[in-house]
Scaffold this motif. Structure first.
Motif, short mmCIF file in Angstrom:
data_model
loop_
_atom_site.label_atom_id
_atom_site.label_comp_id
_atom_site.label_asym_id
_atom_site.label_seq_id
_atom_site.Cartn_x
_atom_site.Cartn_y
_atom_site.Cartn_z
N ALA A 29 52.49 75.78 80.51
CA ALA A 29 52.21 76.47 79.25
C ALA A 29 50.97 77.35 79.39
CB ALA A 29 52.03 75.46 78.12
N ALA A 30 49.95 76.82 80.04
CA ALA A 30 48.73 77.61 80.26
C ALA A 30 49.04 78.85 81.10
CB ALA A 30 47.66 76.75 80.93
N ALA A 31 49.83 78.69 82.15
CA ALA A 31 50.16 79.82 83.01
C ALA A 31 50.99 80.86 82.26
CB ALA A 31 50.92 79.33 84.24
N LEU A 32 51.87 80.40 81.38
CA LEU A 32 52.71 81.32 80.60
C LEU A 32 51.96 81.95 79.43
CD1 LEU A 32 55.98 79.21 80.52
CD2 LEU A 32 55.71 81.45 81.60
N GLY A 33 50.81 81.38 79.07
CA GLY A 33 50.05 81.91 77.94
C GLY A 33 50.63 81.51 76.60
N VAL A 34 51.25 80.32 76.55
CA VAL A 34 51.80 79.80 75.30
C VAL A 34 51.24 78.41 75.06
CG1 VAL A 34 53.93 81.16 75.52
CG2 VAL A 34 53.88 78.81 76.40
N SER A 35 51.43 77.91 73.87
CA SER A 35 50.94 76.56 73.58
C SER A 35 51.84 75.53 74.26
CB SER A 35 50.92 76.32 72.07
OG SER A 35 52.24 76.22 71.57
N ARG A 36 51.26 74.36 74.50
CA ARG A 36 52.03 73.27 75.08
C ARG A 36 53.21 72.94 74.17
NH1 ARG A 36 53.47 68.29 75.45
NH2 ARG A 36 53.29 67.09 77.36
N LYS A 37 52.97 72.97 72.87
CA LYS A 37 54.01 72.66 71.89
C LYS A 37 55.17 73.65 71.99
CE LYS A 37 54.90 71.75 67.07
NZ LYS A 37 55.15 72.54 65.95
N ALA A 38 54.86 74.94 72.11
CA ALA A 38 55.90 75.97 72.19
C ALA A 38 56.76 75.76 73.44
CB ALA A 38 55.28 77.36 72.21
N LEU A 39 56.14 75.48 74.58
CA LEU A 39 56.91 75.26 75.80
C LEU A 39 57.70 73.96 75.71
CD1 LEU A 39 57.79 76.21 78.56
CD2 LEU A 39 55.75 75.09 79.52
N GLU A 52 60.04 87.85 73.93
CA GLU A 52 58.70 87.72 74.51
C GLU A 52 58.65 86.62 75.56
OE1 GLU A 52 54.23 86.43 73.23
OE2 GLU A 52 55.27 87.81 71.88
N MET A 53 59.28 85.49 75.27
CA MET A 53 59.30 84.40 76.25
C MET A 53 60.07 84.83 77.49
SD MET A 53 58.32 81.42 77.20
CE MET A 53 57.85 80.34 75.86
N ALA A 54 61.12 85.63 77.33
CA ALA A 54 61.87 86.13 78.48
C ALA A 54 60.97 86.95 79.40
CB ALA A 54 63.07 86.95 78.01
N ILE A 55 60.11 87.76 78.82
CA ILE A 55 59.15 88.54 79.62
C ILE A 55 58.18 87.60 80.33
CG2 ILE A 55 57.24 90.19 79.53
CD1 ILE A 55 59.92 91.56 79.14
N ARG A 56 57.68 86.61 79.62
CA ARG A 56 56.74 85.65 80.22
C ARG A 56 57.40 84.91 81.39
NH1 ARG A 56 52.14 84.79 77.09
NH2 ARG A 56 52.23 85.77 75.04
N LEU A 57 58.63 84.44 81.18
CA LEU A 57 59.33 83.72 82.24
C LEU A 57 59.60 84.61 83.44
CD1 LEU A 57 61.84 81.72 80.01
CD2 LEU A 57 59.89 80.77 81.28
N THR A 58 59.95 85.86 83.18
CA THR A 58 60.18 86.81 84.27
C THR A 58 58.91 87.02 85.08
OG1 THR A 58 61.94 87.95 83.07
CG2 THR A 58 60.82 89.21 84.78
N LYS A 59 57.79 87.20 84.41
CA LYS A 59 56.53 87.41 85.11
C LYS A 59 56.11 86.18 85.91
CE LYS A 59 54.40 91.01 82.30
NZ LYS A 59 53.17 91.40 81.61
N ALA A 60 56.39 84.99 85.38
CA ALA A 60 55.95 83.76 86.04
C ALA A 60 56.91 83.29 87.14
CB ALA A 60 55.79 82.64 85.00
N PHE A 61 58.21 83.38 86.88
CA PHE A 61 59.17 82.76 87.79
C PHE A 61 60.17 83.72 88.41
CE2 PHE A 61 58.11 79.46 84.56
CZ PHE A 61 57.40 78.61 85.40
N GLY A 62 60.18 84.96 87.95
CA GLY A 62 61.13 85.92 88.48
C GLY A 62 62.35 86.05 87.61
N GLY A 63 63.37 86.68 88.18
CA GLY A 63 64.57 86.97 87.39
C GLY A 63 64.28 88.19 86.54
N SER A 64 65.15 88.41 85.58
CA SER A 64 64.95 89.54 84.67
C SER A 64 64.97 89.03 83.25
CB SER A 64 66.05 90.58 84.87
OG SER A 64 67.29 90.08 84.37
N PRO A 65 64.34 89.77 82.33
CA PRO A 65 64.40 89.36 80.92
C PRO A 65 65.85 89.28 80.43
CG PRO A 65 62.78 91.11 81.23
CD PRO A 65 63.52 90.96 82.52
#
Length: 98
Positions: A29-39, A52-65
């Motif tokens: 959650a910290a790495a994604l920039g979201v709250s623990r609760k949200a993740l 927005e979460m799709a963009i965060r996941l793409t930046k952190a783990f790859g893939g595409s939004p």
């Protein structure tokens, strides 16, 4: 091709992204920039992947939004199709040509 009973995208994030890296919910959650609760809500299937979460996941783990959002769409559509028979709708058609 339609998938039969696709997993919730949060399950994929947990099993394919967090687990191989040994990440806790708190550190991810910290790495994604979201709250623990949200993740946690996403991982437990109580929330879906937003654009927005799709963009965060793409930046952190790859893939595409689009891939992340596609997983969410397939999951949501399958869930609704399971109760489609109970959805009452009147069939509409254009008026006859004069």
């Amino acid at each position: 091709m339609k998938m039969f009973n696709p997993p919730h995208p949060g399950e994929i994030v947990r099993e394919e992204c967090l687990a191989p890296l040994g990440l806790s919910v708190t550190s991810a959650a910290a790495a994604l920039g979201v709250s623990r609760k949200a993740l946690s809500e996403l991982l437990n299937g109580h929330a879906g992947i937003s654009p927005e979460m799709a963009i965060r996941l793409t930046k952190a783990f790859g893939g595409s939004p689009e891939t992340w959002l596609g997983m969410q769409m397939h999951y949501d559509l399958w869930q609704v199709e399971q109760r489609a028979g109970a959805i009452q709708v009147a069939r509409l058609a254009p008026p006859p040509a004069a």
